[in-house]
Design an enzyme around this catalytic site. Structure first.
Site, PDB file in Angstrom:
ATOM      1  CG  HIS A  89      -4.051   3.428  -7.514  1.00  0.00           C
ATOM      2  ND1 HIS A  89      -5.133   3.197  -7.147  1.00  0.00           N
ATOM      3  CD2 HIS A  89      -3.280   2.605  -7.877  1.00  0.00           C
ATOM      4  CE1 HIS A  89      -5.150   1.892  -7.121  1.00  0.00           C
ATOM      5  NE2 HIS A  89      -3.955   1.463  -7.362  1.00  0.00           N
TER       6      HIS A  89
ATOM      7  CD  GLU B 139      -4.172  12.414  12.465  1.00  0.00           C
ATOM      8  OE1 GLU B 139      -5.040  11.809  12.719  1.00  0.00           O
ATOM      9  OE2 GLU B 139      -3.713  12.895  11.204  1.00  0.00           O
TER      10      GLU B 139
ATOM     11  CD  GLU C  20      -7.355   6.104  -7.113  1.00  0.00           C
ATOM     12  OE1 GLU C  20      -7.183   5.143  -6.409  1.00  0.00           O
ATOM     13  OE2 GLU C  20      -7.165   6.360  -8.032  1.00  0.00           O
TER      14      GLU C  20
ATOM     15  CG  LEU D 275     -11.075  15.230   7.669  1.00  0.00           C
ATOM     16  CD1 LEU D 275     -12.398  14.850   7.476  1.00  0.00           C
ATOM     17  CD2 LEU D 275     -10.602  15.625   6.122  1.00  0.00           C
TER      18      LEU D 275
ATOM     19  CG  ASP E 192      -6.186   3.931  22.496  1.00  0.00           C
ATOM     20  OD1 ASP E 192      -7.050   3.946  23.151  1.00  0.00           O
ATOM     21  OD2 ASP E 192      -6.365   4.237  21.148  1.00  0.00           O
TER      22      ASP E 192
ATOM     23  CB  CYS F  69      -5.461  -0.298 -10.134  1.00  0.00           C
ATOM     24  SG  CYS F  69      -3.902  -1.382  -9.510  1.00  0.00           S
ATOM     25  CG  LEU F  70      -8.791  -5.802 -10.249  1.00  0.00           C
ATOM     26  CD1 LEU F  70      -7.661  -6.926 -11.158  1.00  0.00           C
ATOM     27  CD2 LEU F  70      -9.190  -6.339  -9.026  1.00  0.00           C
TER      28      LEU F  70
ATOM     29  CG  ASP G  54      -5.814  10.856   8.755  1.00  0.00           C
ATOM     30  OD1 ASP G  54      -7.042  11.173   8.350  1.00  0.00           O
ATOM     31  OD2 ASP G  54      -5.552  10.399   9.936  1.00  0.00           O
TER      32      ASP G  54
ATOM     33  CB  SER H 252     -13.763   7.690  13.678  1.00  0.00           C
ATOM     34  OG  SER H 252     -13.286   6.279  13.384  1.00  0.00           O
TER      35      SER H 252
ATOM     36  CG  MET I  69      -5.897  -0.426 -17.385  1.00  0.00           C
ATOM     37  SD  MET I  69      -4.742  -1.539 -17.246  1.00  0.00           S
ATOM     38  CE  MET I  69      -3.603  -0.965 -18.449  1.00  0.00           C
TER      39      MET I  69
END
EC number: 6.3.4.2
Length: 551
Positions: free
Chosen positions: A524, A147, A526, A27, A154, A387-388, A79, A22, A390
């Site tokens: 959606h 990326e 957004e 970004l 890991d 979505c839901l 991302d 994180s 609406m």
């Protein structure tokens, strides 16, 4: 004879992260893309995720965060949203690969006998498949930014690290660049920064065969030149390749901050590319807008995942974009739908200038969301359902305005006597010109109505006014739809259907009469909003919230 062969070769930038997760690799990658694009270069991205899931489509949002949907219907990492918001790149199926997807491909090849009975191993078979996935992008753009998910060290990420190590040998140094993002912690009690975590992270990466070319050092405070010199010495990079990435209070300040550190210039130097000077004025104007709002509104997001706002990442950003389009600071109030079920809506929603109910799955918190919708309708507060959200707006309207007290969605109440929302078992896919079919027994993964579909708008409606056009394409991720058996009955009670599929069969947008701004959309929006180009529905939702606050 004219040579029509495409001879363009793409140069690859690989972004890894160390010390801890994180840190903001996505970004950072998006900001690099924005800076390179500002210099006239064409760019794209790819995210390689080490987890075994084939895609994040069925993952718990509390663990993974948002599932970002692309135009071609890929369910991808959040991302991808950063990449599309910061640049003009369009993401799709080829831009996000997981270990699960890679292994699935290799195992299917083995089952078909494509390996001719050979022993299938991580090296070379898995690493070759990873390299093949990366090289799909070759020739399509000037720069591809790759990326690598997770943190260096890991165990699950080792095949990806090995694959990009091999790619440097395959492609050559002029066509590959390694950028490593690390943390340089600031110890407040000592009043100094510590470089040791960065040194150890680079040592780990070098042990895997990769020497980073550029270090992007995330810090709370600016790094002095002697600290940069120390990092450069111990990590074997040039001093001007140690880039200080100081914390910023808005992600949209990051491209300017990295440009000020010379990151884009160093990338071009190491990749031997000459370009025009960057045009970062749009980003400077954006920051000016962020810092000098003329208004302020509070928007309540009544949802299921409010304890992890990463589950609503694109939604959060789209509301900010809507504010920027109106020179307005948007304060977000996350309201738990479960708390609202047993609580007084006034105690949670009073003082809000707009209410938004986002998408989601499952019945937990549903009645709380419906209470929020009722509150917005009765108090004439601007409302936006997605979505839901609406679907529940339709349920709320049917219950309280059309006399169907037990109306519901069959997803949530299979035996409802008035299933105003129901499972769509077939629909026409405009991308493939085929009928798509699903039923209750279909797998959860990849079986939704996914990706961009056309929507025809009714003029003289809030949606029609917002878009200013007759047809739009918006991204979907759902199984359940408006039940047309109830269409006429609900219209007669004041429901407005302002957007449908071109054949009129699928209801995409609903509104209600005699309300300042009450809009629900099945898609959606957004996912298609950008900081410098707010989505029309978010722009107008915030505009309505500003008007509501001013009275």
């Amino acid at each position: 004879m004219k040579n029509t062969t495409n001879t363009k070769r793409t140069k690859f930038i690989f972004v890894t992260g160390g010390v801890l997760s994180s840190l903001g690799k996505g970004l950072a990658a998006a900001s690099i893309g924005a800076l390179l694009e500002s210099r006239g270069l064409s760019i794209t991205f790819q995210k390689l995720d080490p987890y075994i899931n084939v895609d994040p489509g069925t993952m718990n949002p509390f663990q993974h965060g948002e599932v970002y949907v692309t135009d071609d219907g890929a369910e991808t990492d959040l991302d991808m949203g950063h990449y599309e918001r910061f640049t003009n790149a369009v993401m799709g199926q080829k831009n996000n690969f997981t270990s699960g997807r890679i292994y699935h491909t290799v195992i299917n090849k083995e089952r078909r006998g494509e390996y001719l009975g050979g022993t299938v191993q991580v090296i070379p078979h898995i690493t070759d498949e990873i390299k093949k996935s990366v090289r799909q992008l070759d020739g399509s753009v000037d720069i591809a930014i790759i990326e690598i998910g997770g943190t260096v060290g890991d165990i699950e990420g080792l095949p990806f690290i090995e694959a990009i190590r091999q790619l440097r040998g395959d492609l050559g140094r002029d066509y590959t660049l390694f950028i490593h993002l690390t943390l340089v912690p600031y110890i407040k009690t000592a009043g100094e920064v510590k470089t040791k975590p960065t040194q150890h992270s680079v040592r780990e990466l070098r042990a895997d065969g990769i020497q980073p070319d550029i270090l992007v050092c995330r810090t709370e405070v600016p790094l002095e030149e002697n600290i940069k010199a120390k990092i450069a010495l111990f990590c074997d990079v040039q001093q001007d390749a140690v880039i200080n990435c100081v914390d910023v209070d808005s992600i949209y300040k990051l491209p300017i901050a990295l440009h000020a550190e010379g990151l884009d210039s160093k990338i071009l130097e190491l990749l031997n590319i000459w370009t025009a000077n960057p045009n970062i004025k749009p980003w400077q104007d954006l920051v000016e807008n962020i810092q000098n709002p003329k208004n302020e509104v509070t928007i309540a997001i009544t949802g299921k995942y409010v304890d992890l706002t990463e589950a609503y990442k694109s939604l959060h950003e789209a509301l900010i974009h809507g504010g920027l389009a109106n020179h307005t600071k948007v304060k977000l109030r996350y309201v738990s739908a479960e708390d609202l079920e047993s609580g007084d809506p006034d105690s949670y929603l009073k003082g809000c200038d707009g209410i938004l109910v986002p998408g989601g799955f499952g019945r937990r918190g549903v009645e709380g969301k419906i209470k929020a919708i009722t509150y917005a309708r009765e108090n004439r507060i601007p409302f936006f359902g997605i979505c839901l959200g609406m679907q529940l707006a339709v349920v709320e309207f049917a219950r309280n305005m059309a006399g169907m007290s037990e109306a519901h969605s069959t997803e949530l109440e299979p035996n409802s006597p008035d299933p105003v929302i129901y499972l769509t078992k077939e629909w026409f896919d405009y991308r493939t010109n085929k009928i798509q079919r699903r039923d209750e027994n279909s797998d959860l993964g990849g079986t939704l109505r996914l990706g961009a579909y056309p929507c025809v708008l009714q003029q003289e409606s809030h949606a029609g006014d917002a878009y200013g056009t007759q047809e739009v394409f918006e991204r979907h991720r759902h199984r359940f739809e408006f039940n047309n058996d109830y269409r006429q009955q609900l219209i007669e009670k004041g429901l407005v259907i302002s957007g449908t599929s071109p054949d009129g069969d699928l209801v995409e947008i609903v509104e209600i009469e005699d309300h300042p701004w009450f809009v629900g959309c099945q898609f959606h929006p957004e996912f298609k909003s950008k900081p410098m180009q707010a989505h029309p529905l978010f722009r107008d939702f915030i505009s309505a919230a500003v008007a509501n606050k001013k009275g």
